[in-house]
Design an enzyme around this catalytic site. Structure first.
Site: not given
Ligand SMILES: Cc1cc2nc3c(=O)[nH]c(=O)nc-3n(C[C@H](O)[C@H](O)[C@H](O)COP(=O)(O)OP(=O)(O)OC[C@H]3O[C@@H](n4cnc5c(N)ncnc54)[C@H](O)[C@@H]3O)c2cc1C
Ligand SMILES: *[C@@H]1O[C@H](CO)[C@@H](O)[C@H](O)[C@H]1NC(C)=O
Ligand SMILES: *[C@@H]1O[C@H](CO)[C@@H](O)[C@H](O)[C@H]1NC(C)=O
Ligand SMILES: *[C@@H]1O[C@H](CO)[C@@H](O)[C@H](O)[C@H]1NC(C)=O
Ligand SMILES: *[C@@H]1O[C@H](CO)[C@@H](O)[C@H](O)[C@H]1NC(C)=O
Ligand SMILES: *[C@@H]1O[C@H](CO)[C@@H](O)[C@H](O)[C@H]1NC(C)=O
Ligand SMILES: *[C@@H]1O[C@H](CO)[C@@H](O)[C@H](O)[C@H]1NC(C)=O
Ligand SMILES: *[C@@H]1O[C@H](CO)[C@@H](O)[C@H](O)[C@H]1NC(C)=O
Ligand SMILES: *[C@@H]1O[C@H](CO)[C@@H](O)[C@H](O)[C@H]1NC(C)=O
Ligand SMILES: *[C@@H]1O[C@H](CO)[C@@H](O)[C@H](O)[C@H]1NC(C)=O
Ligand SMILES: *[C@@H]1O[C@H](CO)[C@@H](O)[C@H](O)[C@H]1NC(C)=O
Ligand SMILES: *[C@@H]1O[C@H](CO)[C@@H](O)[C@H](O)[C@H]1NC(C)=O
Ligand SMILES: CC(=O)N[C@H]1CO[C@H](CO)[C@@H](O)[C@@H]1O
Length: 564
Positions: A101, A502, A545
């Protein structure tokens, strides 16, 4: 300089569309990194920038921007890549969410039932290690201002702190903190200053006042979408096309892509092609374009343009395990708490012994891991990397486990997650025979130290829940007894290990001889004007992260590209 080539199967189905447009920069992928670069480059109105993206603009999708919606990801905007079976894990496979997206993976609903995106950078020493590995100019102090560029920090209100704590106040807010402090793990007042050790609240990317999730589309694209020199073309890039070159370096002149109507088309770049297709696709696009391991390219009938065996190797990811507990509390909320612990927190008095025994094995692990790549990464290069990681863990004392303290599942059941922040095990992602599915081999727990660290992290979790006041809230036992043997841990972890999203390293920024794909200017070795800017260039995983690091890398990359 060398012939262009085509995928036979594509030629059967598609005909090449008319070449219609030329832009200064083509950015492949309107994801997290791609939109940062698009924004920064198009700040100069004299420069034209196009971003290629197959996914839709989802700003009006219901759910996308809701602050805390639990639940699954809309399949229409998820690439949902699948790994090959993992022999070390009873042949289980993993499925990877990855955003398809405008906004990429930053836009899709989060994992762990927490749909906000957690924002944690990691330890300063983990970024300084990028420079130690051969990437001059990349360290925590040069990245720090770039982290801040993507951040508009909101100080929590008293009401917010209270609201975050009330639904679960007795159970999490105070008990958890006190149990950690009893184990000598302190409270960390701010996880994002370069030292993650301690117990804290997860910081998140959220527009609190509007109560919407922030993502790359909202932060970096929507405010500048009216710039006439910036456009997005809907299309799936299949490969880079090469023009004439007067020296040994390949010169990209554009990309080929399948447009919204399914036609194979081409656009041209007068300056550069920037791959920002993410860790799963950037290496695959390089391979489709003739850059990679000649053995792998030959399997696909692709002529080698640049012999670069590091392409697709060095995949790293976080792999969480968890325990579930039945508690005396009836939990209705989410618990955004986390703790980061060091090797000493895990191994206590045994740390020196663990450090010494693992240190003596680094060379043999490097041999084994090199063989697993078919020699794509040399034993020497891997031993150097392992030494840097080992020093981070046992000398620099970076945090090595994330204990995502407690995440409510339902009613009185909670799960306590734990994972190794900086794994030694390396996997790979390569071009598949099905063009929409790369071959993903994460290969976790393939280096013994990862299992030893994860077992230690699990035992620390048990210890935490056996410490008052948390102990008093537990009704049921954990899956494993506290006296479980290493073998029992091995069985438990290999049968239950999960995956996070990740993924990094598959176009690693490292010296070429160390298995690198891009240099410190993010330029692909052997090319004059192709860069990679996304999670795939990050050479080693961090305690944070990956999203936070991706924004900072993309900001720094934009500056490098603008400098020429
Ligand atoms: C479910 C989930 C939850 C996560 N939660 C967190 C979190 O809480 N905190 C955190 O810090 N990180 C989190 N991450 C990780 C973080 O989102 C990623 O590390 C980061 O977004 C990666 O950015 P990227 O630019 O490398 O790739 P992406 O953002 O994935 O962008 C890649 C883009 O390239 C496009 N693309 C792919 N192939 C092609 C092609 N052939 N042609 C053109 N375009 C193509 C894709 O559609 C996509 O838009 C999460 C990831 C996922 C999937
Ligand atoms: C854009 O080009 C014009 C005309 O060449 C020049 O005057 C101007 O300084 C340029 N702007 C930037 C930001 O480069
Ligand atoms: C899922 O995606 C489709 C578009 O592909 C959209 O029409 C639909 O509204 C989405 N569903 C939800 C619940 O967001
Ligand atoms: C996000 O999750 C919510 C709740 O499950 C869902 O309604 C929404 O469709 C999801 N959004 C997307 C884009 O998948
Ligand atoms: C995993 O798959 C391989 C190849 O199919 C097979 O040889 C092996 O026995 C399998 N292992 C397990 C534990 O099922
Ligand atoms: C980080 O890199 C900068 C620029 O190369 C350098 O001046 C600085 O000394 C480095 N810092 C550390 C801690 O290595
Ligand atoms: C940062 O957030 C504040 C408060 O929400 C807002 O007023 C301000 O405009 C934001 N700044 C930027 C640069 O977006
Ligand atoms: C737990 O809380 C939910 C939601 O508040 C409520 O519906 C339910 O009855 C409670 N269960 C018990 C056992 O208290
Ligand atoms: C240290 O090792 C000893 C012997 O193997 C073991 O009994 C003890 O539990 C270990 N301590 C920690 C903190 O791991
Ligand atoms: C790392 O921890 C060890 C053991 O606790 C200690 O001796 C050493 O000084 C620490 N190193 C740093 C850089 O903090
Ligand atoms: C390729 O993979 C996609 C997605 O998994 C699947 O829908 C499609 O059927 C596969 N095509 C072939 C030829 O196997
Ligand atoms: C481990 O502890 C359990 C009780 O928690 C006990 O039943 C079991 O015998 C112990 N096992 C070993 C190997 O000591
Ligand atoms: C080449 C090009 O399209 N330039 C346009 C970029 O955007 C500025 C406005 O920001 C226009 O003035 C330029 O014509």
């Amino acid at each position: 300089m060398f012939a262009t080539w085509f995928h036979l199967q594509l030629l059967l189905v598609f005909s090449i569309g008319v070449i219609c447009d030329t832009f200064d920069y083509i950015i492949v992928g309107a994801g997290t990194a791609g939109l940062v670069v698009a924004n920064r480059l198009s700040e100069n109105p004299n420069i034209t920038v196009v971003v290629m993206e197959p996914g839709p603009d989802v700003r009006d999708f219901p759910g996308v921007q809701a602050a805390f919606p639990p639940g699954a990801i809309n399949a229409s905007i998820d690439w949902a890549y699948t790994s090959i079976p993992q022999p070390r894990l009873s042949n289980r496979t993993f499925q990877y969410h990855a955003g398809r997206a405008i906004g990429g993976s930053s836009t899709i609903n989060g994992s762990f039932r927490l749909s906000i995106t957690k924002y944690i950078r990691g330890d300063a020493a983990q970024y300084d290690a990028w420079e130690a590995l051969g990437n001059e100019g990349w360290n925590f102090s040069t990245l720090f201002p770039n982290f801040k560029l993507s951040e508009n920090y909101t100080i929590p209100t008293d009401a917010q702190v209270a609201a975050g704590a009330t639904s679960i106040e007795d159970f999490h807010g105070h008990s958890g903190k006190t149990s950690w402090e009893t184990l000598d793990v302190p409270v960390n007042e701010d996880l994002n200053g370069g030292d993650t050790r301690g117990f804290a609240l997860f910081p998140s990317t959220l527009d609190r006042d509007a109560n919407v999730r922030e993502d790359a589309a909202r932060a970096y694209y929507q405010p500048v979408e009216d710039r006439p020199n910036l456009s997005i073309i809907k299309g799936t890039v299949t490969r880079i096309t090469w023009g004439e070159s007067c020296d040994q370096l390949l010169v990209a002149d554009g990309v080929e892509y399948i447009d919204a109507a399914g036609t194979l088309s081409k656009i041209e770049a007068s300056l550069e092609v920037v791959l920002s297709a993410g860790s799963f696709k950037s290496p695959v696009i390089l391979e489709s374009s003739g850059i990679g391991n000649p053995r792998i390219l030959a399997e696909h009938g692709i002529e080698t343009g640049v012999d670069l065996p590091g392409v697709g190797e060095s995949m790293q990811n976080h792999h969480p395990a968890s325990f579930s507990f039945t508690t005396t509390n009836n939990i209705t909320g989410q618990a955004p708490y986390v703790a980061y612990a060091t090797a000493s927190d895990i191994f206590g008095d045994n740390t020196t012994a663990v450090a010494a025994s693992s240190s003596s094995l680094l060379a043999s692990w490097a041999q084994t891991a090199s063989a697993a790549t078919g020699g794509a990464l040399s034993p020497e290069a891997l031993e150097t990397r392992y030494r840097v990681l080992h020093d981070l863990i046992f000398i620099k004392n970076v945090t090595i486990t994330e204990q995502s303290y407690v995440v409510a599942t339902s009613g009185s059941v909670v799960s306590a997650g734990f994972r190794v922040s900086e794994p030694f095990s390396l996997g790979s992602i390569h071009l598949g025979f099905n063009s929409s599915q790369p071959i993903v081999d994460p290969n976790p727990l393939s280096i013994d130290l990862d299992l030893q660290l994860l077992t230690g992290a699990g035992r620390l979790t048990q210890k935490l829940w056996a410490t008052q006041p948390l102990l008093g809230t537990i009704i049921s036992e954990t899956e494993l007894s506290s006296n479980a043997t290493d073998d029992e841990w091995n069985t438990f972890l290999t049968s239950s290990l999960n995956t996070a999203y990740h993924v990094i390293g598959t176009c690693a920024m490292l010296p070429q001889a160390s298995g690198g794909v891009v240099d410190p200017k993010l330029k692909v070795y052997g090319t004059q004007n192709v860069r990679v800017v996304d999670a795939s260039v990050i050479p080693i995983l961090m305690s944070g992260h990956s999203g936070a690091a991706v924004y900072a890398v993309a900001e720094m990359a934009s500056e490098i590209i603008r400098a020429g």
